[in-house]
Motif scaffolding. Structure first.
Motif, PDB file in Angstrom:
ATOM      1  N   GLY A   1      -6.984 -28.671  -7.609  1.00  0.00           N
ATOM      2  CA  GLY A   1      -5.964 -28.267  -8.382  1.00  0.00           C
ATOM      3  C   GLY A   1      -5.483 -29.609  -9.380  1.00  0.00           C
ATOM      4  O   GLY A   1      -6.198 -30.766  -8.932  1.00  0.00           O
TER       5      GLY A   1
ATOM      6  N   THR B   1      -8.170 -33.517 -12.445  1.00  0.00           N
ATOM      7  CA  THR B   1      -7.964 -32.325 -11.281  1.00  0.00           C
ATOM      8  C   THR B   1      -8.750 -33.208  -9.950  1.00  0.00           C
ATOM      9  O   THR B   1      -9.420 -33.893 -10.111  1.00  0.00           O
ATOM     10  CB  THR B   1      -9.392 -31.312 -11.590  1.00  0.00           C
TER      11      THR B   1
ATOM     12  N   ILE C   1      -0.845 -31.807  -0.613  1.00  0.00           N
ATOM     13  CA  ILE C   1      -0.755 -30.443  -1.514  1.00  0.00           C
ATOM     14  C   ILE C   1       0.877 -30.455  -1.680  1.00  0.00           C
ATOM     15  O   ILE C   1       1.494 -29.960  -0.529  1.00  0.00           O
ATOM     16  CB  ILE C   1      -1.142 -29.261  -0.827  1.00  0.00           C
TER      17      ILE C   1
ATOM     18  N   VAL D   1       3.821 -28.394  -2.765  1.00  0.00           N
ATOM     19  CA  VAL D   1       3.895 -26.773  -2.743  1.00  0.00           C
ATOM     20  C   VAL D   1       5.344 -26.804  -3.307  1.00  0.00           C
ATOM     21  O   VAL D   1       6.497 -27.485  -3.065  1.00  0.00           O
ATOM     22  CB  VAL D   1       3.876 -25.995  -1.877  1.00  0.00           C
TER      23      VAL D   1
ATOM     24  N   VAL E   1      -2.424 -32.937  -4.706  1.00  0.00           N
ATOM     25  CA  VAL E   1      -2.572 -31.693  -5.754  1.00  0.00           C
ATOM     26  C   VAL E   1      -1.142 -31.161  -6.047  1.00  0.00           C
ATOM     27  O   VAL E   1      -0.395 -30.952  -5.208  1.00  0.00           O
ATOM     28  CB  VAL E   1      -3.695 -30.553  -5.182  1.00  0.00           C
ATOM     29  N   TRP E   2      -0.898 -31.036  -7.235  1.00  0.00           N
ATOM     30  CA  TRP E   2       0.384 -30.329  -7.760  1.00  0.00           C
ATOM     31  C   TRP E   2       0.051 -28.693  -7.592  1.00  0.00           C
ATOM     32  O   TRP E   2      -0.540 -28.335  -8.483  1.00  0.00           O
ATOM     33  CB  TRP E   2       0.688 -31.007  -8.931  1.00  0.00           C
ATOM     34  N   ASP E   3       0.872 -28.138  -6.759  1.00  0.00           N
ATOM     35  CA  ASP E   3       0.599 -26.636  -6.532  1.00  0.00           C
ATOM     36  C   ASP E   3       2.019 -25.902  -6.470  1.00  0.00           C
ATOM     37  O   ASP E   3       2.226 -25.399  -5.134  1.00  0.00           O
ATOM     38  CB  ASP E   3      -0.342 -26.541  -5.549  1.00  0.00           C
TER      39      ASP E   3
ATOM     40  N   SER F   1       2.928 -23.094  -7.468  1.00  0.00           N
ATOM     41  CA  SER F   1       2.779 -21.752  -6.936  1.00  0.00           C
ATOM     42  C   SER F   1       1.963 -21.358  -5.678  1.00  0.00           C
ATOM     43  O   SER F   1       1.925 -20.379  -5.209  1.00  0.00           O
ATOM     44  CB  SER F   1       2.037 -20.992  -7.979  1.00  0.00           C
TER      45      SER F   1
ATOM     46  N   ARG G   1      -1.112 -21.848  -5.187  1.00  0.00           N
ATOM     47  CA  ARG G   1      -2.347 -20.951  -5.233  1.00  0.00           C
ATOM     48  C   ARG G   1      -3.498 -21.688  -4.489  1.00  0.00           C
ATOM     49  O   ARG G   1      -4.467 -20.927  -4.079  1.00  0.00           O
ATOM     50  CB  ARG G   1      -2.793 -20.833  -6.909  1.00  0.00           C
ATOM     51  N   THR G   2      -3.556 -23.182  -4.464  1.00  0.00           N
ATOM     52  CA  THR G   2      -4.760 -23.708  -3.858  1.00  0.00           C
ATOM     53  C   THR G   2      -4.661 -23.384  -2.226  1.00  0.00           C
ATOM     54  O   THR G   2      -5.824 -23.367  -1.791  1.00  0.00           O
ATOM     55  CB  THR G   2      -4.408 -25.327  -3.611  1.00  0.00           C
TER      56      THR G   2
END
Length: 199
Positions: free
Chosen positions: A63, A72, A119, A121, A143-145, A147, A149-150
């Motif tokens: 992500g 990414t 991650i 979240v 990772v910026w997530d 939602s 989703r990852t």
């Protein structure tokens, strides 16, 4: 009317307390066809998978990089390396508490080839999550997530209500350990070192 408002505030506080605290539980995961599949939590907060031949793999976490626009970041960036995956949020008190411990273990195990991947979240405001990284001197990528989703890469059955959570992956990115709680360096480092030294 006052009582209804008080009950609503109490209910909201209970929901927030449950979301923010690392009080959830964990049980075990099963491996089916080499795939990591988490089973409903049931009391454990530290879960280990041995021997290595019986560990399951997760999908590729990927992500937007939290700190670098347009980049990414993916689990596949760390092929052949043991990876510590940490789920965190800037809104999470236990995440703030464990940040320096995670950074310590990262620094102490880099020479063994260990990588860390965060991650982030449930943080819709990216700048607040970036401030968390800067303020806590976190030097590994996330990772910026917002939602979450990852997390489908974890098979869709991982207890996403437990933040922070940490997974220790071996060099083949099979799940060697899961921690469903905030960690101290002395909890995490021996596990990471053991996994990194596996042949």
């Amino acid at each position: 009317m006052k009582r209804v408002a008080s009950l609503r505030v109490l209910a909201l506080l209970l929901v927030l307390t449950g979301a923010v605290s690392a009080c959830a539980t964990g049980t075990d995961a099963v491996v089916q066809g080499g795939t990591f599949e988490f089973v409903t939590p049931g009391g454990k907060t530290e879960i280990f998978y041995d021997p290595p031949s019986e560990r399951g793999t997760i999908g590729n976490i990927s992500g937007p990089d939290l700190m670098v626009d347009g980049k990414t970041t993916s689990l596949s960036d760390f092929a052949g390396q043991p990876v510590v995956v940490n789920l965190w949020g800037q809104w999470c008190g236990p995440c703030r508490g464990e940040a320096d411990d995670l950074e310590t273990v990262f620094e102490n195990t880099k020479d063994l080839g260990v990588a860390f991947l965060g991650i982030n979240v449930r943080d819709p405001q990216r700048d607040k999550a970036q401030d968390f990284v800067t303020d806590n001197h976190v030097s590994y990528p996330s990772v910026w997530d917002p939602s979450m989703r990852t997390l489908t890469a974890l098979g869709g059955k991982f207890p996403t209500s437990v933040i922070p959570s940490t997974l220790v992956l071996d060099r083949e990115h099979r799940v060697a350990a899961v921690f469903l709680k905030a960690l101290l360096a002395e909890d995490l480092q021996p596990v990471v070192e053991r996994v990194a030294r596996e042949q």
